[in-house]
Design a protein around this motif. Structure first.
Motif, PDB file in Angstrom:
ATOM      1  N   PRO A  79      -3.704  14.158  -2.251  1.00 12.39           N
ATOM      2  CA  PRO A  79      -4.852  13.260  -2.013  1.00 12.39           C
ATOM      3  C   PRO A  79      -5.834  13.741  -0.955  1.00 12.39           C
ATOM      4  O   PRO A  79      -6.990  13.326  -0.952  1.00 12.39           O
ATOM      5  N   ASP A  80      -5.381  14.646  -0.074  1.00 14.37           N
ATOM      6  CA  ASP A  80      -6.310  15.132   0.961  1.00 14.37           C
ATOM      7  C   ASP A  80      -6.943  16.475   0.576  1.00 14.37           C
ATOM      8  O   ASP A  80      -7.629  17.110   1.375  1.00 14.37           O
ATOM      9  N   HIS A  81      -6.742  16.893  -0.669  1.00 14.90           N
ATOM     10  CA  HIS A  81      -7.309  18.161  -1.154  1.00 14.90           C
ATOM     11  C   HIS A  81      -8.808  17.953  -1.475  1.00 14.90           C
ATOM     12  O   HIS A  81      -9.186  16.881  -1.954  1.00 14.90           O
ATOM     13  N   SER A  84      -9.606  16.419  -4.839  1.00 13.74           N
ATOM     14  CA  SER A  84      -9.023  15.129  -5.231  1.00 13.74           C
ATOM     15  C   SER A  84     -10.107  14.078  -5.466  1.00 13.74           C
ATOM     16  O   SER A  84     -10.970  13.855  -4.609  1.00 13.74           O
ATOM     17  N   TYR A  86      -9.481  10.870  -5.714  1.00 14.52           N
ATOM     18  CA  TYR A  86      -9.160   9.813  -4.751  1.00 14.52           C
ATOM     19  C   TYR A  86      -9.741  10.184  -3.389  1.00 14.52           C
ATOM     20  O   TYR A  86     -10.385   9.361  -2.722  1.00 14.52           O
ATOM     21  N   GLY A  87      -9.528  11.444  -2.975  1.00 12.00           N
ATOM     22  CA  GLY A  87     -10.007  11.908  -1.663  1.00 12.00           C
ATOM     23  C   GLY A  87     -11.516  11.745  -1.530  1.00 12.00           C
ATOM     24  O   GLY A  87     -12.021  11.334  -0.483  1.00 12.00           O
ATOM     25  N   LYS A  91     -13.226   9.316   1.131  1.00 10.65           N
ATOM     26  CA  LYS A  91     -14.133   9.835   2.159  1.00 10.65           C
ATOM     27  C   LYS A  91     -15.478   9.102   2.162  1.00 10.65           C
ATOM     28  O   LYS A  91     -15.983   8.723   3.218  1.00 10.65           O
ATOM     29  N   ARG A 106      -4.217   4.588  -6.696  1.00 11.05           N
ATOM     30  CA  ARG A 106      -4.598   5.960  -7.032  1.00 11.05           C
ATOM     31  C   ARG A 106      -3.603   6.594  -8.000  1.00 11.05           C
ATOM     32  O   ARG A 106      -2.471   6.136  -8.144  1.00 11.05           O
TER      33      ARG A 106
END
Ligand code: 6PG
Length: 238
Positions: A79-81, A84, A86-87, A91, A106
């Motif tokens: 998810p923090d890629h 992503s 979702y990311g 953000k 997600r």
């Protein structure tokens, strides 16, 4: 035939209209049913819309406590890629508004077994989304339903693990069942690279395998001038 087709000069103008319309649809859904189930798209196009939805100067907040957020697809990354979906939404939107964590559903792109993540996501999805935001690729894909994908013919599952011809290749996508069941669809497209695909999606001969974005034909299409360039005059209103 699209529910509505609107062309704006730029992505910036299109994004303001998209954010206003999403606010209206959200208010109406909450008034009617007490809940707003929103499906978000990945990709670059909706980023400005997400920023505007998070900006108190751009308009009133969405009814976040009553809003349940889902995605149309996810890339198989954590998810923090940077890839992503979702990311991206986290953000630009979700980290900036008062949405309860429990309202964010997600797709687990980090799961080593994407098929398992798809099954889990299928269980999470509500019977019907109130609004599903979608994009369109230059090849006519929408969500991660690419031309010729077997997932286009899955009439049983609502989410599927797929291999995309575009990086990153491993993805999890909703199937046509979710697009067909959604109450409203909002398709955002900007830039000349999208013009041919938009025309094929809206007015080409019906062929989902060649142009999966035709699944969203009945939606509200919000385009910038460049993306609308191949549509016949008279097709779009204001
Ligand atoms: C994704 C998407 C995909 C996207 C289109 C358009 O995960 O990539 O959900 O369907 O909407 O590829 O992407 P752009 O907005 O970046 O052109």
């Amino acid at each position: 035939m699209a529910e509505r087709l609107v062309v704006r000069e730029s992505l910036e103008e299109l994004s303001f209209l998209a954010a206003d319309w999403i606010r209206e649809v959200a208010e109406a859904a909450v008034r009617l049913r007490g809940v707003f189930a929103l499906g978000l798209s990945g990709g670059f196009t909706p980023v400005r819309t997400y920023q505007l939805l998070a900006d108190p100067k751009a308009g009133p907040p969405l009814p976040w406590a009553a809003t349940q957020v889902y995605w149309c697809d996810e890339r198989c990354v954590p998810p923090d890629h940077p890839e992503s979906n979702y990311g991206l939404a986290f953000k630009h939107l979700l980290s900036r508004v008062a949405i309860p964590l429990a309202n964010v559903h997600r797709i687990r792109g980090e799961d080593a077994e994407p098929a398992r993540a798809a099954t889990q996501y299928d269980r999470l999805l509500p019977p019907r989304l109130d609004l599903l935001v979608l994009g369109i690729g230059e090849d006519g894909h929408t969500a991660s339903l690419f031309p010729g994908s077997p997932a286009l013919h899955d009439h049983v599952h609502r989410a599927a693990a797929v291999v995309a011809p575009k990086p990153p290749p491993r993805r999890i996508t909703i199937t046509p069942l979710v697009i067909e069941a959604a109450e409203r669809l909002l398709v955002l497209a900007a830039g000349e690279g999208k013009a041919a695909a938009v025309a094929r999606a809206l007015s080409g001969p019906e062929d989902l395998d060649a142009c999966p974005a035709q699944l969203a034909r009945r939606g509200f299409w919000l385009l910038d001038r460049a993306a609308a360039a191949n549509l016949e005059e008279g097709m779009h209103g204001r």
